[in-house]
Design a protein around this motif. Sequence first.
Motif, PDB file in Angstrom:
ATOM      1  N   ILE A 163       0.816  -1.205   0.000  1.00 47.89           N
ATOM      2  CA  ILE A 163       0.000   0.000   0.000  1.00 47.89           C
ATOM      3  C   ILE A 163       0.854   1.261   0.000  1.00 47.89           C
ATOM      4  O   ILE A 163       0.539   2.231  -0.705  1.00 47.89           O
ATOM      5  CB  ILE A 163      -0.978   0.001   1.182  1.00 47.89           C
ATOM      6  CG1 ILE A 163      -1.770  -1.311   1.222  1.00 47.89           C
ATOM      7  CG2 ILE A 163      -1.917   1.202   1.082  1.00 47.89           C
ATOM      8  CD1 ILE A 163      -2.474  -1.664  -0.071  1.00 47.89           C
ATOM      9  N   SER A 164       1.940   1.261   0.749  1.00 46.24           N
ATOM     10  CA  SER A 164       2.801   2.449   0.718  1.00 46.24           C
ATOM     11  C   SER A 164       3.414   2.629  -0.667  1.00 46.24           C
ATOM     12  O   SER A 164       3.551   3.757  -1.157  1.00 46.24           O
ATOM     13  CB  SER A 164       3.885   2.378   1.798  1.00 46.24           C
ATOM     14  OG  SER A 164       4.648   1.190   1.718  1.00 46.24           O
ATOM     15  N   VAL A 165       3.746   1.531  -1.333  1.00 52.11           N
ATOM     16  CA  VAL A 165       4.253   1.618  -2.712  1.00 52.11           C
ATOM     17  C   VAL A 165       3.177   2.189  -3.627  1.00 52.11           C
ATOM     18  O   VAL A 165       3.433   3.089  -4.437  1.00 52.11           O
ATOM     19  CB  VAL A 165       4.718   0.233  -3.205  1.00 52.11           C
ATOM     20  CG1 VAL A 165       4.875   0.222  -4.720  1.00 52.11           C
ATOM     21  CG2 VAL A 165       6.039  -0.151  -2.540  1.00 52.11           C
ATOM     22  N   ALA A 166       1.952   1.678  -3.519  1.00 56.51           N
ATOM     23  CA  ALA A 166       0.870   2.159  -4.378  1.00 56.51           C
ATOM     24  C   ALA A 166       0.590   3.640  -4.151  1.00 56.51           C
ATOM     25  O   ALA A 166       0.399   4.405  -5.110  1.00 56.51           O
ATOM     26  CB  ALA A 166      -0.397   1.336  -4.136  1.00 56.51           C
ATOM     27  N   LEU A 167       0.558   4.064  -2.900  1.00 54.01           N
ATOM     28  CA  LEU A 167       0.301   5.473  -2.602  1.00 54.01           C
ATOM     29  C   LEU A 167       1.387   6.368  -3.194  1.00 54.01           C
ATOM     30  O   LEU A 167       1.088   7.440  -3.735  1.00 54.01           O
ATOM     31  CB  LEU A 167       0.218   5.673  -1.085  1.00 54.01           C
ATOM     32  CG  LEU A 167      -1.049   5.128  -0.417  1.00 54.01           C
ATOM     33  CD1 LEU A 167      -0.865   5.053   1.094  1.00 54.01           C
ATOM     34  CD2 LEU A 167      -2.259   5.994  -0.758  1.00 54.01           C
ATOM     35  N   LEU A 173       5.990 -13.810 -16.846  1.00 54.33           N
ATOM     36  CA  LEU A 173       6.805 -12.648 -17.157  1.00 54.33           C
ATOM     37  C   LEU A 173       7.723 -12.844 -18.365  1.00 54.33           C
ATOM     38  O   LEU A 173       8.446 -11.922 -18.738  1.00 54.33           O
ATOM     39  CB  LEU A 173       7.630 -12.243 -15.931  1.00 54.33           C
ATOM     40  CG  LEU A 173       6.835 -11.556 -14.813  1.00 54.33           C
ATOM     41  CD1 LEU A 173       7.631 -11.542 -13.513  1.00 54.33           C
ATOM     42  CD2 LEU A 173       6.434 -10.147 -15.231  1.00 54.33           C
ATOM     43  N   ALA A 174       7.694 -14.017 -18.960  1.00 51.80           N
ATOM     44  CA  ALA A 174       8.528 -14.248 -20.145  1.00 51.80           C
ATOM     45  C   ALA A 174       8.117 -13.284 -21.248  1.00 51.80           C
ATOM     46  O   ALA A 174       6.965 -13.276 -21.697  1.00 51.80           O
ATOM     47  CB  ALA A 174       8.388 -15.690 -20.620  1.00 51.80           C
ATOM     48  N   GLY A 175       9.038 -12.445 -21.679  1.00 54.01           N
ATOM     49  CA  GLY A 175       8.755 -11.484 -22.738  1.00 54.01           C
ATOM     50  C   GLY A 175       7.891 -10.316 -22.316  1.00 54.01           C
ATOM     51  O   GLY A 175       7.395  -9.565 -23.161  1.00 54.01           O
ATOM     52  N   ARG A 176       7.699 -10.148 -21.013  1.00 52.28           N
ATOM     53  CA  ARG A 176       6.849  -9.075 -20.508  1.00 52.28           C
ATOM     54  C   ARG A 176       7.629  -8.221 -19.511  1.00 52.28           C
ATOM     55  O   ARG A 176       8.448  -8.751 -18.751  1.00 52.28           O
ATOM     56  CB  ARG A 176       5.616  -9.622 -19.779  1.00 52.28           C
ATOM     57  CG  ARG A 176       4.745 -10.572 -20.580  1.00 52.28           C
ATOM     58  CD  ARG A 176       3.562 -11.018 -19.743  1.00 52.28           C
ATOM     59  NE  ARG A 176       2.719  -9.879 -19.387  1.00 52.28           N
ATOM     60  CZ  ARG A 176       1.673  -9.473 -20.093  1.00 52.28           C
ATOM     61  NH1 ARG A 176       1.337 -10.111 -21.202  1.00 52.28           N
ATOM     62  NH2 ARG A 176       0.967  -8.444 -19.710  1.00 52.28           N
ATOM     63  N   ASP A 177       7.337  -6.925 -19.482  1.00 50.85           N
ATOM     64  CA  ASP A 177       7.943  -6.059 -18.480  1.00 50.85           C
ATOM     65  C   ASP A 177       7.172  -6.087 -17.170  1.00 50.85           C
ATOM     66  O   ASP A 177       7.748  -5.933 -16.093  1.00 50.85           O
ATOM     67  CB  ASP A 177       8.006  -4.608 -18.982  1.00 50.85           C
ATOM     68  CG  ASP A 177       9.082  -4.406 -20.033  1.00 50.85           C
ATOM     69  OD1 ASP A 177      10.004  -5.252 -20.118  1.00 50.85           O
ATOM     70  OD2 ASP A 177       8.988  -3.417 -20.783  1.00 50.85           O
ATOM     71  N   PHE A 178       5.841  -6.264 -17.274  1.00 54.01           N
ATOM     72  CA  PHE A 178       4.993  -6.239 -16.086  1.00 54.01           C
ATOM     73  C   PHE A 178       4.015  -7.402 -16.129  1.00 54.01           C
ATOM     74  O   PHE A 178       3.773  -7.986 -17.176  1.00 54.01           O
ATOM     75  CB  PHE A 178       4.270  -4.889 -15.981  1.00 54.01           C
ATOM     76  CG  PHE A 178       5.224  -3.719 -15.960  1.00 54.01           C
ATOM     77  CD1 PHE A 178       6.038  -3.494 -14.863  1.00 54.01           C
ATOM     78  CD2 PHE A 178       5.339  -2.883 -17.062  1.00 54.01           C
ATOM     79  CE1 PHE A 178       6.951  -2.447 -14.857  1.00 54.01           C
ATOM     80  CE2 PHE A 178       6.240  -1.820 -17.061  1.00 54.01           C
ATOM     81  CZ  PHE A 178       7.045  -1.606 -15.950  1.00 54.01           C
ATOM     82  N   VAL A 179       3.421  -7.706 -15.002  1.00 57.75           N
ATOM     83  CA  VAL A 179       2.671  -8.945 -14.868  1.00 57.75           C
ATOM     84  C   VAL A 179       1.399  -8.970 -15.714  1.00 57.75           C
ATOM     85  O   VAL A 179       1.106  -9.969 -16.366  1.00 57.75           O
ATOM     86  CB  VAL A 179       2.324  -9.202 -13.384  1.00 57.75           C
ATOM     87  CG1 VAL A 179       1.423 -10.429 -13.243  1.00 57.75           C
ATOM     88  CG2 VAL A 179       3.599  -9.393 -12.562  1.00 57.75           C
ATOM     89  N   ALA A 180       0.628  -7.881 -15.694  1.00 60.47           N
ATOM     90  CA  ALA A 180      -0.681  -7.924 -16.335  1.00 60.47           C
ATOM     91  C   ALA A 180      -0.908  -6.847 -17.383  1.00 60.47           C
ATOM     92  O   ALA A 180      -1.918  -6.894 -18.083  1.00 60.47           O
ATOM     93  CB  ALA A 180      -1.780  -7.824 -15.271  1.00 60.47           C
ATOM     94  N   THR A 181      -0.009  -5.880 -17.489  1.00 62.67           N
ATOM     95  CA  THR A 181      -0.218  -4.746 -18.372  1.00 62.67           C
ATOM     96  C   THR A 181       1.040  -4.466 -19.179  1.00 62.67           C
ATOM     97  O   THR A 181       2.132  -4.931 -18.835  1.00 62.67           O
ATOM     98  CB  THR A 181      -0.580  -3.488 -17.559  1.00 62.67           C
ATOM     99  OG1 THR A 181       0.356  -3.349 -16.479  1.00 62.67           O
ATOM    100  CG2 THR A 181      -1.986  -3.578 -16.994  1.00 62.67           C
ATOM    101  N   ALA A 189      -1.546  -5.046  -9.657  1.00 58.70           N
ATOM    102  CA  ALA A 189      -1.127  -6.441  -9.491  1.00 58.70           C
ATOM    103  C   ALA A 189       0.380  -6.528  -9.247  1.00 58.70           C
ATOM    104  O   ALA A 189       0.844  -7.320  -8.413  1.00 58.70           O
ATOM    105  CB  ALA A 189      -1.516  -7.263 -10.712  1.00 58.70           C
ATOM    106  N   ASP A 190       1.147  -5.713  -9.957  1.00 58.47           N
ATOM    107  CA  ASP A 190       2.598  -5.694  -9.726  1.00 58.47           C
ATOM    108  C   ASP A 190       2.915  -5.233  -8.310  1.00 58.47           C
ATOM    109  O   ASP A 190       3.802  -5.788  -7.651  1.00 58.47           O
ATOM    110  CB  ASP A 190       3.278  -4.757 -10.729  1.00 58.47           C
ATOM    111  CG  ASP A 190       3.209  -5.284 -12.148  1.00 58.47           C
ATOM    112  OD1 ASP A 190       4.067  -6.093 -12.525  1.00 58.47           O
ATOM    113  OD2 ASP A 190       2.288  -4.883 -12.870  1.00 58.47           O
ATOM    114  N   PHE A 191       2.217  -4.209  -7.828  1.00 59.78           N
ATOM    115  CA  PHE A 191       2.469  -3.722  -6.474  1.00 59.78           C
ATOM    116  C   PHE A 191       2.163  -4.808  -5.444  1.00 59.78           C
ATOM    117  O   PHE A 191       2.897  -4.985  -4.469  1.00 59.78           O
ATOM    118  CB  PHE A 191       1.618  -2.484  -6.175  1.00 59.78           C
ATOM    119  CG  PHE A 191       1.792  -1.351  -7.151  1.00 59.78           C
ATOM    120  CD1 PHE A 191       2.982  -1.175  -7.842  1.00 59.78           C
ATOM    121  CD2 PHE A 191       0.762  -0.463  -7.403  1.00 59.78           C
ATOM    122  CE1 PHE A 191       3.153  -0.135  -8.758  1.00 59.78           C
ATOM    123  CE2 PHE A 191       0.907   0.578  -8.296  1.00 59.78           C
ATOM    124  CZ  PHE A 191       2.099   0.744  -8.979  1.00 59.78           C
ATOM    125  N   ALA A 192       1.064  -5.533  -5.667  1.00 58.13           N
ATOM    126  CA  ALA A 192       0.678  -6.590  -4.737  1.00 58.13           C
ATOM    127  C   ALA A 192       1.711  -7.713  -4.699  1.00 58.13           C
ATOM    128  O   ALA A 192       2.123  -8.173  -3.635  1.00 58.13           O
ATOM    129  CB  ALA A 192      -0.691  -7.152  -5.123  1.00 58.13           C
TER     130      ALA A 192
END
Length: 209
Positions: free
Chosen positions: A15-19, A148-156, A163-166
């Motif tokens: 949460i502190s990361v998201a904020l 994460l293969a070929g991706r920078d972020f998990v879902a976007t 989702a990445d923050f979580a």
Amino acid sequence: MIDLYTWNTPNGRKISVALEEMGLPYTVHAVNISKGEQFEPAFLKMSPNNRIPAIHDPEGPDGQPISVFESGAILLYLAEKTGKFLPADARGRVAVMEWLMWQMGGFGPMPGQVHHFLMQPEGPARDYGFNRYHTETKRLYGVLDRRLAGRDFVATDGEPSIADFAILGWAWRHERHQVPFDDLPNVAAWYERMMARPAVQRGMEVALS
């Protein structure tokens, strides 16, 4: 100004990361769970489950105050409030929510059990519990690595999501899970990418006293 009630745990750091990433002003209120402060009546009013984190937003929906508990619910609330880190299109939202629920349902409870059994006295019960949850934790890291293969972020694409923050909140403790990144190159690259973000660094370094 949002009030964040938290402690130095994976769920708290989400949460502190998201904020920080969302640029929302907030005040930190430390809830020392080692001293049982999460059971105090004032905190119970915000978090009926007696768990951190929780937030209080004096400018909630319709301009009325609101308190939110459970880290996944908080992330969704903050994303809806700001319009950030949660896609507007239905397909994109589904992907983010899938991986957010994946974290809440598995990549959190399982390594949390690893933490628990590592602190128990050595013996058959400890070994059984540790081996069971450590095996599942490693499997989940493998799922994440394949995703994460070929991706920078998990879902976007282009930028992280809630989702990445979580997930980052728990990957932050990978050494404690006894899961090195040696055989997880995609997770390692993602983790380095996320931890290099200035807002993430600020969120991870929130002072608690």
